[in-house]
Design a protein around this motif. Sequence first.
Motif, PDB file in Angstrom:
ATOM      1  N   GLU A 105       9.262   4.107  -2.448  1.00 55.64           N
ATOM      2  CA  GLU A 105      10.263   3.800  -1.442  1.00 55.64           C
ATOM      3  C   GLU A 105      11.607   4.268  -1.964  1.00 55.64           C
ATOM      4  O   GLU A 105      11.730   4.632  -3.143  1.00 55.64           O
ATOM      5  N   PRO A 106      12.630   4.329  -1.133  1.00 55.18           N
ATOM      6  CA  PRO A 106      13.938   4.820  -1.608  1.00 55.18           C
ATOM      7  C   PRO A 106      14.444   4.036  -2.810  1.00 55.18           C
ATOM      8  O   PRO A 106      14.510   2.804  -2.796  1.00 55.18           O
TER       9      PRO A 106
ATOM     10  N   LEU B 179       0.838  -1.213   0.000  1.00 55.40           N
ATOM     11  CA  LEU B 179       0.000   0.000   0.000  1.00 55.40           C
ATOM     12  C   LEU B 179       0.866   1.254   0.000  1.00 55.40           C
ATOM     13  O   LEU B 179       0.605   2.210  -0.756  1.00 55.40           O
ATOM     14  N   ARG B 180       1.894   1.261   0.840  1.00 55.77           N
ATOM     15  CA  ARG B 180       2.769   2.428   0.908  1.00 55.77           C
ATOM     16  C   ARG B 180       3.574   2.596  -0.381  1.00 55.77           C
ATOM     17  O   ARG B 180       3.787   3.720  -0.851  1.00 55.77           O
ATOM     18  N   THR B 181       3.980   1.477  -0.983  1.00 56.07           N
ATOM     19  CA  THR B 181       4.756   1.551  -2.227  1.00 56.07           C
ATOM     20  C   THR B 181       3.907   2.072  -3.370  1.00 56.07           C
ATOM     21  O   THR B 181       4.393   2.817  -4.223  1.00 56.07           O
ATOM     22  N   TRP B 182       2.628   1.714  -3.401  1.00 57.77           N
ATOM     23  CA  TRP B 182       1.785   2.116  -4.520  1.00 57.77           C
ATOM     24  C   TRP B 182       1.570   3.621  -4.553  1.00 57.77           C
ATOM     25  O   TRP B 182       1.554   4.238  -5.616  1.00 57.77           O
TER      26      TRP B 182
ATOM     27  N   ALA C 147       1.686   4.924  -8.474  1.00 61.28           N
ATOM     28  CA  ALA C 147       0.824   5.989  -8.990  1.00 61.28           C
ATOM     29  C   ALA C 147       1.569   6.839 -10.027  1.00 61.28           C
ATOM     30  O   ALA C 147       0.988   7.262 -11.033  1.00 61.28           O
ATOM     31  N   ASP C 148       2.870   7.060  -9.805  1.00 56.39           N
ATOM     32  CA  ASP C 148       3.670   7.773 -10.816  1.00 56.39           C
ATOM     33  C   ASP C 148       3.830   6.934 -12.070  1.00 56.39           C
ATOM     34  O   ASP C 148       3.833   7.454 -13.188  1.00 56.39           O
TER      35      ASP C 148
END
Length: 564
Positions: free
Chosen positions: A294-295, A287-290, A301-302
């Motif tokens: 992440e570094p 979810l956070r990656t979408w 989304a991009d």
Amino acid sequence: MSEPAPTLFAMTDGTGEGTVVAGAGPVDRVRLEALRYAVNDEAVQYIGIMRLFTSGLTGLLSDQSAAEVRARLAETGLDVDEDTVEARLSYLVEHGNLARSPRETEARSLADYLRNRARYQLSQRGELVHRHVEELLGHSDAAREVSSEMLGGILTGLSRLARYDTAGIADADPDELAREIGTLFAQFDRLVHSTREFYAYLTQALTRYDLDRGEYQAFKTALIDYLQRFVDEVQRHMPQIADRLGEVHPHVVALCERANAGQRLLDLDGRVARRAPGLQPEDWVSLRTWFSGEPGRASDADVVRQLATEAMRSLLTNLRRIATSADREHGRYADLVRLAGWFDASPDDEAHALWAAAFGLYSCRHLGFLADDPERPVPPTTSWWTAPSAEVPMMLRRTGTRHVVGRTSRTVDYSAAKAARLAEREAAERRRRTALDELDRHRGPLDHVRLSDAARDELLEVYAGSLGRAAVEGPGGTPIPLTGCVLLVEHTPGANTVLLAPSGRMTFVDRRLSVVAEAEAATARTTTTAPATATATATATATATATATARHPVARGPASWEAS
């Protein structure tokens, strides 16, 4: 020590912990064996049997014998003998789709025991595999909308979870917290799944080389415009969702622990069963990656926006290909579809003739030609079995093709352009006939008569032809034939004719224009005695031109030119 093999598979056990497997191990091959029944020669029978065990919830906890399966297959229209059904069930047991039931059977006779000695039930792997098989069989190639409405639900769910602090998490109801997290991840899964399906269809459509102008326009309107709206919506929600994820991230472990604090299910080995996505801390990584990335890795989304840009470029490539030639044929898709329709509607004899005419594949014939030895020619009646072998070139014998240097250029088909020009000509003729019919309806003097622009233009067209004929026709006016009537132009000093049209007004100085029947025009010519000289005609023409230009210098440009 040698370097480890590359990771090809990653398996997960019941606790959700990932186990990394190097290469395709024996366990992976055994699991993949469960897919064989859907692709072998008897796939229809196997799929029919698996549907009996997976249809509804009643088949999940039931066990069936070969006789019961055969009877239910007969109800669906699939007639298979009992021995074959038994073989198919044993095959599914060997590949892990079914399992033999441990339930003891009660038999009142030896025949009942032999018939029901083996009973079968659905396995967990078999249910998972057949669910995906049915999804694949029911899948269509049509476009499917992206579930962009889930973005608002995801933002609302994250905002609700962001309000929990340490004390609030400790006091929260575990089931209520688990329901909120499960709803959030269900919406996220629906968004990701629909996005992947949409882009997969978009890729398939963009790679088509046979799009004509109509399909291109429909594709541009239905897909590209919709894609832009979806990208704009993602771009609008992404910053807010990223901010909420940043607020929730420090409490993810505490939220998952509290959501799992209720009574949990244990499997046969005593391990905690895996729950819905989102109730393990590692589930939040996707979810956070979408939305945030992440570094060293951009967010998905991009990537969605980048794919939209690439789709626009592919669309422009198709547009450039379509515009290379006005009416050039770019693909044989439409021709092949039309040919397939002819084959479908033709009887056998006509289909064979159509095949030969379309592809040039006629029946075998013996071709006679001069042999290398002219003293011993091979007659055409010689059988292939006894005829000497022909010399075949090395290139043709090895590759099956004969290399020909150069190729003939393709002839451009101008039939569509010709048809378009003919259609334009026919439309112009229809407009001219409509204008002439309007003039015919205004029988009599045309002074202060309101005409349409098309009728006025046609009147000026025929009036221009009368200017050079006035000296030749003599007195009585100049009749110009129209459709079923004539336009009579008379030189009348001091009398003008004013025409009214939507674009303005035009004045004919010293000219009287009237639409009369052919007989009336002939009578007027015989009874009129006033001579009309060429000099007077030229003077009146100049006067009419000057007057029309002075009164209407802008809107009467074409009419003034016609009068001159």
